[in-house]
Motif scaffolding. Structure first.
Motif, PDB file in Angstrom:
ATOM      1  N   MET A 162       0.958  -1.051  -0.003  1.00 24.60           N
ATOM      2  CA  MET A 162       0.058   0.117  -0.095  1.00 24.60           C
ATOM      3  C   MET A 162       0.727   1.273   0.059  1.00 24.60           C
ATOM      4  O   MET A 162       0.663   2.071  -0.865  1.00 24.60           O
ATOM      5  N   VAL A 180       0.555   4.118  -2.917  1.00 24.00           N
ATOM      6  CA  VAL A 180       0.108   5.611  -2.407  1.00 24.00           C
ATOM      7  C   VAL A 180       1.422   6.319  -2.959  1.00 24.00           C
ATOM      8  O   VAL A 180       1.128   7.419  -3.519  1.00 24.00           O
ATOM      9  N   TYR A 239      -9.894   0.149   9.961  1.00 27.61           N
ATOM     10  CA  TYR A 239     -10.260   0.408   8.476  1.00 27.61           C
ATOM     11  C   TYR A 239     -11.646   1.376   8.280  1.00 27.61           C
ATOM     12  O   TYR A 239     -11.487   2.249   7.654  1.00 27.61           O
ATOM     13  N   THR A 249     -11.042   4.987   9.600  1.00 24.75           N
ATOM     14  CA  THR A 249     -10.023   5.491   8.855  1.00 24.75           C
ATOM     15  C   THR A 249     -10.469   5.633   7.436  1.00 24.75           C
ATOM     16  O   THR A 249      -9.977   6.838   6.906  1.00 24.75           O
ATOM     17  N   LYS A 250     -10.788   4.699   6.890  1.00 23.23           N
ATOM     18  CA  LYS A 250     -10.941   4.714   5.426  1.00 23.23           C
ATOM     19  C   LYS A 250     -12.348   4.618   4.808  1.00 23.23           C
ATOM     20  O   LYS A 250     -12.297   4.642   3.498  1.00 23.23           O
ATOM     21  N   THR A 251     -13.276   4.903   5.482  1.00 18.25           N
ATOM     22  CA  THR A 251     -14.543   5.033   4.870  1.00 18.25           C
ATOM     23  C   THR A 251     -15.350   6.348   5.426  1.00 18.25           C
ATOM     24  O   THR A 251     -15.042   6.922   6.122  1.00 18.25           O
ATOM     25  N   ARG A 252     -16.427   6.444   4.572  1.00 14.97           N
ATOM     26  CA  ARG A 252     -17.079   7.986   4.942  1.00 14.97           C
ATOM     27  C   ARG A 252     -17.792   7.720   6.137  1.00 14.97           C
ATOM     28  O   ARG A 252     -17.757   8.864   6.764  1.00 14.97           O
ATOM     29  N   ARG A 255     -15.313   8.850   8.780  1.00 12.35           N
ATOM     30  CA  ARG A 255     -15.073  10.311   8.585  1.00 12.35           C
ATOM     31  C   ARG A 255     -16.297  10.903   9.334  1.00 12.35           C
ATOM     32  O   ARG A 255     -16.160  11.922  10.237  1.00 12.35           O
ATOM     33  N   PHE A 310     -16.087  10.837  13.144  1.00 11.90           N
ATOM     34  CA  PHE A 310     -15.233  11.874  13.722  1.00 11.90           C
ATOM     35  C   PHE A 310     -15.627  13.333  13.643  1.00 11.90           C
ATOM     36  O   PHE A 310     -15.703  13.970  14.379  1.00 11.90           O
ATOM     37  N   ALA A 311     -16.457  13.512  12.497  1.00 14.33           N
ATOM     38  CA  ALA A 311     -17.152  14.997  12.416  1.00 14.33           C
ATOM     39  C   ALA A 311     -18.013  15.105  13.491  1.00 14.33           C
ATOM     40  O   ALA A 311     -18.224  16.193  13.960  1.00 14.33           O
ATOM     41  N   GLY A 360     -18.485  13.691  16.320  1.00  9.94           N
ATOM     42  CA  GLY A 360     -17.660  13.461  17.751  1.00  9.94           C
ATOM     43  C   GLY A 360     -17.197  15.173  17.774  1.00  9.94           C
ATOM     44  O   GLY A 360     -16.978  15.594  18.817  1.00  9.94           O
ATOM     45  N   GLY A 361     -16.755  15.680  16.682  1.00 12.57           N
ATOM     46  CA  GLY A 361     -15.933  17.070  16.786  1.00 12.57           C
ATOM     47  C   GLY A 361     -16.978  18.186  16.781  1.00 12.57           C
ATOM     48  O   GLY A 361     -16.850  19.023  17.633  1.00 12.57           O
ATOM     49  N   GLY A 402     -14.430  12.786  19.299  1.00 13.67           N
ATOM     50  CA  GLY A 402     -13.679  13.213  18.231  1.00 13.67           C
ATOM     51  C   GLY A 402     -12.323  12.910  17.987  1.00 13.67           C
ATOM     52  O   GLY A 402     -11.266  13.174  17.077  1.00 13.67           O
ATOM     53  N   ARG A 403     -11.867  12.019  18.907  1.00 13.28           N
ATOM     54  CA  ARG A 403     -10.519  11.642  19.102  1.00 13.28           C
ATOM     55  C   ARG A 403     -10.259  10.453  19.316  1.00 13.28           C
ATOM     56  O   ARG A 403     -10.915   9.940  20.362  1.00 13.28           O
ATOM     57  N   CYS A 454     -15.244  21.508  11.394  1.00 15.83           N
ATOM     58  CA  CYS A 454     -15.184  20.333  12.361  1.00 15.83           C
ATOM     59  C   CYS A 454     -13.498  20.681  12.515  1.00 15.83           C
ATOM     60  O   CYS A 454     -12.638  19.929  11.926  1.00 15.83           O
ATOM     61  N   ASN A 487     -11.440  19.097  14.753  1.00 12.95           N
ATOM     62  CA  ASN A 487     -10.419  17.873  14.783  1.00 12.95           C
ATOM     63  C   ASN A 487     -10.224  17.352  13.575  1.00 12.95           C
ATOM     64  O   ASN A 487      -9.376  16.410  13.340  1.00 12.95           O
ATOM     65  N   LEU A 488     -10.922  17.845  12.343  1.00 10.25           N
ATOM     66  CA  LEU A 488     -10.374  17.131  11.191  1.00 10.25           C
ATOM     67  C   LEU A 488      -9.703  18.153  10.343  1.00 10.25           C
ATOM     68  O   LEU A 488      -9.510  19.209  10.475  1.00 10.25           O
ATOM     69  N   LEU A 517     -16.298  17.194   3.539  1.00  9.65           N
ATOM     70  CA  LEU A 517     -17.310  16.629   4.717  1.00  9.65           C
ATOM     71  C   LEU A 517     -18.766  16.274   3.901  1.00  9.65           C
ATOM     72  O   LEU A 517     -19.373  17.103   3.418  1.00  9.65           O
ATOM     73  N   GLU A 565     -17.415  12.924   0.470  1.00 13.47           N
ATOM     74  CA  GLU A 565     -16.418  12.190  -0.107  1.00 13.47           C
ATOM     75  C   GLU A 565     -16.260  11.443  -1.289  1.00 13.47           C
ATOM     76  O   GLU A 565     -17.345  10.626  -1.346  1.00 13.47           O
ATOM     77  N   PRO A 582     -16.858   6.243  -1.062  1.00  9.45           N
ATOM     78  CA  PRO A 582     -17.137   6.203   0.197  1.00  9.45           C
ATOM     79  C   PRO A 582     -16.446   4.872   1.378  1.00  9.45           C
ATOM     80  O   PRO A 582     -16.414   4.989   2.108  1.00  9.45           O
ATOM     81  N   PHE A 583     -16.363   3.722   0.216  1.00 12.10           N
ATOM     82  CA  PHE A 583     -15.964   2.523   1.017  1.00 12.10           C
ATOM     83  C   PHE A 583     -14.248   2.427   0.956  1.00 12.10           C
ATOM     84  O   PHE A 583     -13.927   1.532   1.485  1.00 12.10           O
ATOM     85  N   LEU A 602     -11.756   5.574   0.753  1.00  9.19           N
ATOM     86  CA  LEU A 602     -11.824   7.030   0.641  1.00  9.19           C
ATOM     87  C   LEU A 602     -10.470   7.037  -0.293  1.00  9.19           C
ATOM     88  O   LEU A 602      -9.481   6.725   0.042  1.00  9.19           O
ATOM     89  N   ILE A 643      -6.058  10.614  -2.109  1.00 11.78           N
ATOM     90  CA  ILE A 643      -5.224  11.358  -2.842  1.00 11.78           C
ATOM     91  C   ILE A 643      -6.010  12.316  -3.999  1.00 11.78           C
ATOM     92  O   ILE A 643      -5.444  13.553  -3.988  1.00 11.78           O
TER      93      ILE A 643
END
Lengths: 419, 272
Positions: free
Chosen positions: A215, A219, A276, A279-282, A285, A288-289, A291-292, A360-361, B102, B104-105, B113, B116, B119-120, B122, B125
């Motif tokens: 990966m 990347v 995963y 950190t990697k899906t909507r 995200r 986190f949003a 929560g923040g 949020g964290r 947000c 924290n982001l 936001l 994205e 979605p499955f 992200l 890049i």
């Protein structure tokens, strides 16, 4: 090798390196230095818990060398898995700045349902587990409904849930108070004996490093193709290599005794899955949003209610799964299951691991790291023949220290403009 | 960048027209028969005292309120908006006063936001590239789009909020008090930003209490008073005219103060 390639592309040609005021780390040494700076400014990540773990393990090993024996560590991993899975669910609700105080009772209900449905009613194991998990999901749905429909603080609704679920658990178990799971059954051996075969454990130890490396290289290539700065090849290669060496050494050491428990394997798989997703899906995200800044998330078109539902359902479901695992570990579903310190250990594990109580964290890894800390303390103190009174006090102190470190780091982040 | 061909305002069609738009909350008439035109590549400043109905008007255009009476025309066509998402689809973007970011982001996550890519898994890049493109078009000075928004200054946050509103390629952008909480340098940055939006051919509606900022960037100044239109001015209008329109009288607190100051000066001059 790679640093030459990096210098060939002049910094100004990169899309994200046009601002000359900012220093960027590209090489290995610079990356290490950037990490030091980050830590100094209070962005600690998992560092405190790892330092704490090393400290705790050193102390226990000095007092009683048996602590670090492979056999004891295998036991430790068995014990980590049950409460660890519950802590994983706690991470989800903490991420939104919410709390679930009923995970202990929920896990108790999970184990009681398994006992009643499987042993007493004779249902097949998968069906019994499925019904248990559904009960968990339903409870989570109730909490989410109370939170989103009535604006009821989760602190109160789950406190009420704690009592209600405890009552339900006692009702299920009836007058006998405890149901023994049959020894020799697949469930009990899963909880007490089943070990990942040696060859497979080594293969699995190689996979994370390989995936990380592939990966990382992909990347790097993609970023270079679109004129974004990329990490140097050395950095991309060194991290997975170190990880692989560490994993192989650990697995090799554990294989000197029995090996890596399947139960722990399932736990780690769940951690990886949640990591995963976060950190990697909507969905992650959005977690986190919300929560923040829930209001900002709502205005951005995120369905905030659905996010609350997902977090509470996930938390309660994972709590029941933890309860099912605990039943198989203890070979019984009893009135004591899920009571005492299960609740607080699960919450403490998530917090000690670095998930903020304020939302949020956080990360899925905090459940894994935190529960290893807590179980290490419990395990070490048991080896020293200390009564549970001491265990509670010391775990409490460690939790306090963890929260203090979190608060100090938060203040430091604020003063460094990185809140 | 899109630049609109220079042509006389009258010959062009307004992007957004409000025709006799009214909004009642029970017995209270928050807006009464408001008319407003916004042309592409034009900055319209919306001024008025507290309670003049500016926020209600913004919320009506943003789709958050339904007008009680009157028509909203977008590119000449009457439109019905049943929620903020309808306005977004039409191409009306709003930057609220509190920015709704947000903290924290990081910058990329904030810009995308709710929008994205893939979605499955992200697509960080491509999102980062788009973020840089948007920010560079605004000539924004964000050091690193992977920094959390908490570490940015007020002006930089405003830039991020505007960049986010540009993501869906809007035709009209509404800025609610974009300079209210900002210092001198950051205010100048935001005003530059507004000019760049205008150069891109967007219609801009800017709400501000600061006459200096309004004069600096606006093409026309629409005054609201007690929920009614109270005149549309050019930037050549004198301060007295504007303040008169805002407060509804030539004899008002501001003019009385100025008169008092002038009088004391005169008295001081006479006594010497």
């Amino acid at each position: 090798m790679s640093s030459v390639a990096d210098k060939q592309t002049t910094p100004s040609s990169l899309l994200d390196r046009s601002d000359v005021r900012v220093t960027h780390a590209s090489g290995l040494v610079e990356t290490v230095n950037a990490f030091k700076d980050r830590v100094r400014s209070g962005d600690l990540g998992s560092l405190p818990v790892i330092v704490g773990l090393v400290l705790i393990w050193s102390i226990f090993t000095i007092i009683n060398p048996v602590f670090l024996s492979a056999n004891n560590l295998v036991n430790l991993l068995f014990d980590c898995s049950t409460v660890g899975i519950i802590a994983l669910g706690i991470v989800c609700v903490l991420m939104l700045g919410e709390i679930d105080l009923s995970v202990g009772s929920m896990s108790g209900v999970g184990s009681a349902l398994l006992g009643v449905l499987w042993v007493k009613q004779g249902l097949p194991v998968p069906l019994a587990i499925g019904i248990s998990l559904c009960a968990g999901a339903l409870t989570g749905l109730c909490y989410a409904y109370m939170r989103t429909r009535f604006g009821m603080p989760s602190f109160v609704s789950t406190l009420a849930g704690l009592l209600a679920l405890l009552g339900f658990q006692l009702f299920l178990l009836g007058s006998t108070g405890s149901i023994n799971l049959p020894y020799g059954s697949s469930m009990v051996s899963f909880g007490q004996l089943l070990i990942i075969p040696t060859w497979l454990s080594y293969v699995l130890a190689l996979v994370p490093g390989l995936v990380m490396m592939v990966m990382g290289i992909r990347v790097r290539q993609k970023r270079m193709a679109v004129r974004l700065s990329a990490k140097s090849m050395t950095t991309v290669l060194v991290k997975p290599l170190l990880l692989t060496v560490l994993l192989v050494v650990v697995v090799g050491y554990l294989n000197q005794s029995r090996g890596v428990p399947w139960m722990f394997g399932v736990f780690v798989t769940l951690v990886l899955g949640l990591n995963y997703a976060l950190t990697k899906t909507r969905w992650g995200r959005c977690m986190f949003a919300v929560g923040g800044n829930a209001e900002a998330a709502r205005r951005a078109g995120i369905n905030v209610k659905r996010i609350y539902v997902s977090a509470f359902v996930l938390c309660s479901t994972l709590a029941t799964l933890g309860g099912v695992f605990a039943a198989s570990r203890l070979a019984s579903a009893s009135q004591q299951a899920g009571t005492a310190d299960v609740n607080l250990n699960a919450i403490a594990a998530a917090v000690i691991g670095g998930t903020s109580l304020f939302g949020g964290r956080g990360s899925a890894w905090s459940a894994l790291l935190g529960i290893i800390v807590i179980q290490s303390i419990a395990n070490g103190l048991t080896l020293l023949n200390l009564p549970s009174a001491h265990r509670y006090m010391i775990t409490g102190a460690v939790l306090a220290i963890a929260v203090i470190v979190d608060s100090l780091a938060r203040q430091s982040r604020l003063s460094h403009g990185k809140a | 960048m899109v630049t609109q061909e220079a042509s006389p305002l009258a010959a062009r069609q307004p992007l957004l027209s409000l025709r006799k738009v009214s909004k009642h909350f029970g017995a209270v008439a928050a807006l009464t028969e408001i008319d407003l035109d916004v042309y592409p590549g034009e900055v319209v400043a919306l001024v008025g005292d507290n309670g003049a109905g500016k926020s209600t008007l913004v919320k009506t255009i943003a789709g958050a309120h339904r007008p009680s009476a009157g028509d909203i025309l977008f590119a000449g066509q009457p439109v019905e908006m049943n929620g903020p998402s309808d306005a977004l689809e039409l191409g009306i973007a709003t930057v609220f006063q509190d920015l709704a970011l947000c903290e924290n982001l990081d910058v990329v996550a904030n810009i995308f936001l709710g929008q994205e890519l893939s979605p499955f898994h992200l697509n960080e890049i491509d999102m980062e590239v788009t973020a840089w493109t948007l920010l560079n078009e605004l000539a924004a000075r964000i050091p690193n789009v992977r920094d959390v928004v908490a570490s940015l200054s007020g002006g930089q946050r405003q830039t991020v909020a505007i960049a986010r509103s540009l993501l869906l390629n809007p035709k009209i952008i509404m800025l609610d008090e974009p300079t209210a909480a900002l210092g001198v340098a950051q205010t100048a940055e935001v005003l530059n930003l507004v000019e760049r939006l205008k150069d891109r051919g967007l219609g801009v509606i800017m709400i501000s209490h600061n006459m200096q900022d309004v004069r600096a960037v606006a093409d026309r100044i629409a005054v609201l008073r007690l929920g009614r239109n109270n005149g549309v001015f050019t930037v050549d209008a004198t301060n007295e005219e504007l303040i008169g329109a805002i407060t509804g009288a030539t004899d008002n607190a501001v003019s009385r103060r100025e008169k008092r100051l002038a009088d004391t000066k005169q008295v001081a001059g006479n006594s010497q």
